[in-house]
Design a protein around this motif. Sequence first.
Motif, mmCIF file in Angstrom:
data_model
loop_
_atom_site.group_PDB
_atom_site.id
_atom_site.type_symbol
_atom_site.label_atom_id
_atom_site.label_comp_id
_atom_site.label_asym_id
_atom_site.label_seq_id
_atom_site.Cartn_x
_atom_site.Cartn_y
_atom_site.Cartn_z
ATOM 1 N N ILE A 25 42.916 -76.207 11.348
ATOM 2 C CA ILE A 25 41.871 -77.153 10.953
ATOM 3 C C ILE A 25 42.021 -78.442 11.760
ATOM 4 C CG2 ILE A 25 41.037 -78.594 9.057
ATOM 5 C CD1 ILE A 25 41.744 -76.299 7.186
ATOM 6 N N LEU A 70 50.409 -83.751 7.442
ATOM 7 C CA LEU A 70 50.454 -82.291 7.446
ATOM 8 C C LEU A 70 51.801 -81.799 7.945
ATOM 9 C CD1 LEU A 70 46.906 -81.355 8.750
ATOM 10 C CD2 LEU A 70 47.741 -81.427 6.431
ATOM 11 N N PHE A 75 53.833 -79.354 5.694
ATOM 12 C CA PHE A 75 53.798 -77.927 6.016
ATOM 13 C C PHE A 75 54.780 -77.486 7.100
ATOM 14 C CE2 PHE A 75 49.454 -78.790 4.423
ATOM 15 C CZ PHE A 75 49.578 -78.048 3.259
ATOM 16 N N THR A 83 46.201 -74.843 8.263
ATOM 17 C CA THR A 83 46.007 -76.301 8.249
ATOM 18 C C THR A 83 46.107 -76.855 9.670
ATOM 19 O OG1 THR A 83 48.329 -76.752 7.900
ATOM 20 C CG2 THR A 83 46.967 -76.579 5.954
ATOM 21 N N LEU A 130 48.987 -69.969 5.718
ATOM 22 C CA LEU A 130 48.205 -71.109 5.241
ATOM 23 C C LEU A 130 48.618 -72.391 5.950
ATOM 24 C CD1 LEU A 130 48.081 -70.230 1.503
ATOM 25 C CD2 LEU A 130 46.170 -70.349 3.067
ATOM 26 N N VAL A 146 35.645 -78.851 6.436
ATOM 27 C CA VAL A 146 36.825 -79.704 6.485
ATOM 28 C C VAL A 146 37.009 -80.290 7.882
ATOM 29 C CG1 VAL A 146 39.296 -79.806 6.088
ATOM 30 C CG2 VAL A 146 37.876 -78.401 4.639
#
Lengths: 441, 359
Positions: free
Chosen positions: B274, B142, B146, B271, B267, B123
């Motif tokens: 990432i 994001l 999130f 992200t 989680l 990713v």
Amino acid sequence: MKIWLEEIKTVFKECDDFFLQHDYLYNQPVILFGLSTLIDIPQTKKLIEINLNMPKYSLQEVIDHHLVKVAREQNNIIDAILEGKIILYIPDFEKYMIMEVISKSLNRSIELPTNENVIQDALDSFIEDIDTNIGIIRKHFRTKFLITKVISTGIEQEKKIALLGLEAHVNQNLMRKIETQLKEKHDQEIHNAQSLVKTLGFSAWDIVPKYKSTEIPTEVIASLKKGKVVLIIDDFPFALIFPNFLWDMFTTENERNLPIPLMLFIRVLRVIGVIVATLMPGLYVALVSVNPEVLQLELGLSIAQSREGVPYPALVEVLMMLVILELILEASVRLPKSIGPTLTMVGGIILGQAIISAKLVSNLLTIVVAGTTIANATVVGIQNHLMLRLLKYVIVILAAIYGVLGIIVGTVLICAYFASINVYGISYLDYQVSKDESNNG
Amino acid sequence: MDRSMFVSISYFLTHLGLIFFMYPTDIIASTDEAYWIPITLGIIIHFIFLSIYMKGLSYFPRKNIIMIYLSHGKIIAWIFLLPVAIYLIMIIIITIRSYSEIITIVFLSNTPLWAIMFLLVLVATYLSSRGLDSILRSSLLLAILFLPLTLFVCFVSFQNVDWRYIFPLTTNDFRFITKPSYLMSYFSIGGVFLFIGFIQPLFTYKPKKILYTVLLLVPFWIISVYIPILTFGNSTVPHFYFPFVEAVDSIDINWLMFDRVTVFFLLSLITFIILFLSLILWMFMQIITTCIPKFRPNYLLILISFISFVCCLFIPDWKDVEDLFLINSPFRFFCLLIVPPSLLILGIRSKRKEKLENG
């Protein structure tokens, strides 16, 4: 000039609807020709007689003063015939004249939109004829600032494309780029939106549409005011609005007729719909097969109970149900309206009751799949609807491998993909088209 | 194009991703009381050197740090860019390895480590292959998706707090400065800020807004350490691998259908990680492509990702990850303490030169 007539005859020699009639005008022999399928011949002849019957002048004078359009080249004549004009040839003067005609009415009338629903707004929609479509926009939007540029492309089949923008609002850069792109590739045949996208230099493999298509004129006008560029193509009963934004998925123009809180309510519903439609099946797979510990104990137990007796893994279960549902959706589009309801009924019974009593899938999954399908339908635009239907499989597969992590990573992937989409530098995630800096008009 | 908002958001998110895992562990290991002193010291250092860094960059409008160093000769470029490049590639490997480990520990105990590392690499590679604009823009998405969740969990994590654990507030013990764990804590302080120096020719930003973002981050640095302390007390906490995760795990919310809020919190942070990885990869690629301009950048990117993936496979356990963190420390401090002043000095020098030339 005599040769032209022969050549034109050879061009149309396989066309049985090509007619050639001898007649008299001002006591001069003339030849009329065109395509009988496009022209109402008796009415047109009457019209020509009325128009050219000017007793004060001779026919020679009428022609010399350009009261009628005289063709200079053979190709012009062929194009004109194909456009449905009638050609008047006067052998004595060796002149070809392109005459306006009374055409056979081959267009449907302006009707209600069929692919989109409008609540409390203007109900007309675009038809196949480009001039009518531009006319509808002009009627709704009386302004002198509307730019309309008509470009033709294609050699085998010439296609008219109208480029619309609003002076002082339109992103000049975008308009210029689309225009030059279309003009540079004027030999490309444009039969459908795919070939248009290719002609404009985009990849036809992107699942996010570069344009928003709509058949509602008010939607087009709102986009023009926002500085977007609208393409209207002959024979397309919808307008293509460049660029397409993510936010367009959640908004329609007619909800601006509602009070703001209600409008926001509807939009929030759509956002929830999109999130549910993409994540729900994946979440089911993840929670059932990979991360059941995330759920509260009671909930986890009841889910496990509902899956009791289901013989295969959650992924297979979900994929099977989703595919059946996709098939139903597709079949209901294909079938004639008279058989359609039968299909829904049969599908409903099979999915709703039989499949559960046969213990092929769990109760919960039926709810999840139904919820997903309903949620998916809340999104604006059929292309966005299809895109979400496809994207949820990415999430389902990742969820089957990585559980909740897969869902989240899938979301990141989708976000990254959305972020990388752009139309000539205008990102899919932008909220509005900025005016070009160089243009302060 | 002014992209201050996007830059601030990615700055904010990537730091959040870095803060909540290792930072509390390291700070708590470095001292027994008055944790606010090491935290504040770190924040002040971050703030000062970030200001110096941006000041230095402001002398070179429309240039990134690679261009700046190259314009002062190849030797200077090598001296400064080589450690930066080593730092970046090490960070990529360490981050992938350590966060995969965290994921396995917290919620994917049955999934093999390599599979998770593969996913992260994949990713991050995809995201960085799409370029800086895409990275910055996806950071906005994001954040919308999130960040509310993260903030919610931060908020409810006060559920089990006992304020008496906040004492003692003062100490005379300043030995933490030399402790390896304290040096390691700078991973979440000096981890990302170099990327500010890479955005210049592509986009512009307002330095002030970045500094405001740092101010917004301050509570999170403090929360991440103090929530576990206030929940469990300072004699229990040092025994945890990830104190903040444990503290969040202790939250019990009846009306939520999920039992473990932690999973979703973690989680969201993943992200952000990432995002961090893709940024670092992208920065590393910027340096590499200037050195080897012949290769197609995307092939090179795939190669580099593959190499880092293989490197990750060769790190057997958590102990080695910690060792790597320690080995990485000199490079980190090089990036944090030497790169910004060097830019400032180069900036002032070139400005003087300009003045002399202009008479």
